[in-house]
Design an enzyme around this catalytic site. Sequence first.
Site, PDB file in Angstrom:
ATOM      1  N   ASP A  29       0.860  -1.193   0.000  1.00 24.56           N
ATOM      2  CA  ASP A  29       0.000   0.000   0.000  1.00 24.56           C
ATOM      3  C   ASP A  29       0.895   1.241   0.000  1.00 24.56           C
ATOM      4  O   ASP A  29       1.861   1.323   0.755  1.00 24.56           O
ATOM      5  CB  ASP A  29      -0.897  -0.025   1.237  1.00 24.56           C
ATOM      6  CG  ASP A  29      -2.039   0.986   1.145  1.00 24.56           C
ATOM      7  OD1 ASP A  29      -3.200   0.565   1.214  1.00 24.56           O
ATOM      8  OD2 ASP A  29      -1.750   2.203   1.017  1.00 24.56           O
ATOM      9  N   ILE A  30       0.569   2.192  -0.859  1.00 15.74           N
ATOM     10  CA  ILE A  30       1.412   3.377  -1.036  1.00 15.74           C
ATOM     11  C   ILE A  30       1.306   4.340   0.164  1.00 15.74           C
ATOM     12  O   ILE A  30       2.192   5.162   0.385  1.00 15.74           O
ATOM     13  CB  ILE A  30       1.075   4.103  -2.364  1.00 15.74           C
ATOM     14  CG1 ILE A  30       2.245   4.918  -2.872  1.00 15.74           C
ATOM     15  CG2 ILE A  30      -0.182   4.942  -2.258  1.00 15.74           C
ATOM     16  CD1 ILE A  30       3.445   4.107  -3.265  1.00 15.74           C
ATOM     17  N   HIS A  93      -9.850  -5.571  -2.834  1.00 17.61           N
ATOM     18  CA  HIS A  93      -8.499  -5.716  -2.281  1.00 17.61           C
ATOM     19  C   HIS A  93      -8.578  -6.043  -0.797  1.00 17.61           C
ATOM     20  O   HIS A  93      -9.401  -5.498  -0.073  1.00 17.61           O
ATOM     21  CB  HIS A  93      -7.648  -4.454  -2.498  1.00 17.61           C
ATOM     22  CG  HIS A  93      -8.323  -3.177  -2.115  1.00 17.61           C
ATOM     23  ND1 HIS A  93      -9.293  -2.575  -2.893  1.00 17.61           N
ATOM     24  CD2 HIS A  93      -8.173  -2.381  -1.035  1.00 17.61           C
ATOM     25  CE1 HIS A  93      -9.703  -1.475  -2.315  1.00 17.61           C
ATOM     26  NE2 HIS A  93      -9.049  -1.332  -1.172  1.00 17.61           N
ATOM     27  N   HIS A  95      -6.620  -5.834   2.657  1.00 23.53           N
ATOM     28  CA  HIS A  95      -5.513  -5.169   3.359  1.00 23.53           C
ATOM     29  C   HIS A  95      -4.894  -6.172   4.331  1.00 23.53           C
ATOM     30  O   HIS A  95      -5.612  -6.741   5.169  1.00 23.53           O
ATOM     31  CB  HIS A  95      -6.016  -3.993   4.194  1.00 23.53           C
ATOM     32  CG  HIS A  95      -6.531  -2.820   3.428  1.00 23.53           C
ATOM     33  ND1 HIS A  95      -5.773  -1.714   3.153  1.00 23.53           N
ATOM     34  CD2 HIS A  95      -7.758  -2.559   2.902  1.00 23.53           C
ATOM     35  CE1 HIS A  95      -6.495  -0.812   2.504  1.00 23.53           C
ATOM     36  NE2 HIS A  95      -7.718  -1.302   2.336  1.00 23.53           N
TER      37      HIS A  95
HETATM   38  P1  5GP Z   1      -9.838   1.382   0.428  1.00 19.69           P
HETATM   39  O1  5GP Z   1     -10.407   1.367  -0.972  1.00 19.69           O
HETATM   40  O2  5GP Z   1      -9.765  -0.004   1.017  1.00 19.69           O
HETATM   41  O3  5GP Z   1     -10.578   2.334   1.329  1.00 19.69           O
HETATM   42  O4  5GP Z   1      -8.355   1.922   0.339  1.00 19.69           O
HETATM   43  C1  5GP Z   1      -7.579   1.806  -0.814  1.00 19.69           C
HETATM   44  C2  5GP Z   1      -6.118   1.654  -0.435  1.00 19.69           C
HETATM   45  O5  5GP Z   1      -5.380   1.667  -1.636  1.00 19.69           O
HETATM   46  C3  5GP Z   1      -5.572   2.785   0.449  1.00 19.69           C
HETATM   47  O6  5GP Z   1      -4.974   2.229   1.599  1.00 19.69           O
HETATM   48  C4  5GP Z   1      -4.568   3.508  -0.456  1.00 19.69           C
HETATM   49  O7  5GP Z   1      -3.429   3.968   0.240  1.00 19.69           O
HETATM   50  C5  5GP Z   1      -4.208   2.436  -1.471  1.00 19.69           C
HETATM   51  N1  5GP Z   1      -3.885   2.997  -2.774  1.00 19.69           N
HETATM   52  C6  5GP Z   1      -4.631   3.899  -3.484  1.00 19.69           C
HETATM   53  N2  5GP Z   1      -4.035   4.187  -4.651  1.00 19.69           N
HETATM   54  C7  5GP Z   1      -2.887   3.458  -4.691  1.00 19.69           C
HETATM   55  C8  5GP Z   1      -1.835   3.342  -5.657  1.00 19.69           C
HETATM   56  O8  5GP Z   1      -1.833   3.960  -6.722  1.00 19.69           O
HETATM   57  N3  5GP Z   1      -0.810   2.491  -5.343  1.00 19.69           N
HETATM   58  C9  5GP Z   1      -0.789   1.771  -4.187  1.00 19.69           C
HETATM   59  N4  5GP Z   1       0.268   0.966  -3.979  1.00 19.69           N
HETATM   60  N5  5GP Z   1      -1.764   1.873  -3.248  1.00 19.69           N
HETATM   61  C10 5GP Z   1      -2.804   2.704  -3.499  1.00 19.69           C
END
Ligand code: 5GP
Length: 130
Positions: A29-30, A93, A95
């Site tokens: 995660d970035i 995804h 986590h």
């Molecule tokens: P959620 O959709 O579960 O609320 O969070 C999405 C997750 O994806 C976040 O923790 C965010 O930091 C990660 N994320 C979003 N865009 C990118 C990206 O371009 N690259 C990576 N490696 N992680 C990402």
Amino acid sequence: MASIFTKIINGEIPCYKVAEDNDFFAFLDINPNAKGHTLCVPKKEVDKILDLDEETYLGLMSFSRKVGKAIEEVVPCNRVGISVIGLEVPHVHVHLIPLNSMSDAFFKKKESLSAKEFKEISEAIAAKFK
Ligand code: 5GP
């Protein structure tokens, strides 16, 4: 339009890759809650986890378990927490978050890592993935 995670899987956007098989892909995660915070995604682009067909759902869990085991070997932590949110990126995804305290699970406390640290941790986890 392809999701940002499909673009990552296809190599159009860079990532710190941790593991891959025919159907699934794992990368750091970035904006991690903790060092080693990893996302496991199906290559098939589906928005919500409960909309996955059962085979893909179970395959994703099995793949995530193997990645989580590799994280446990590399990142000192009390345990690896598993969480599915998906409010930001509409591509399923899982986590995997190394937890030492409840606050590591909250998506508020964020860890700043250098490119070197991202690279080192992704390579170390990748080396333990079986
Ligand atoms: P959620 O959709 O579960 O609320 O969070 C999405 C997750 O994806 C976040 O923790 C965010 O930091 C990660 N994320 C979003 N865009 C990118 C990206 O371009 N690259 C990576 N490696 N992680 C990402």
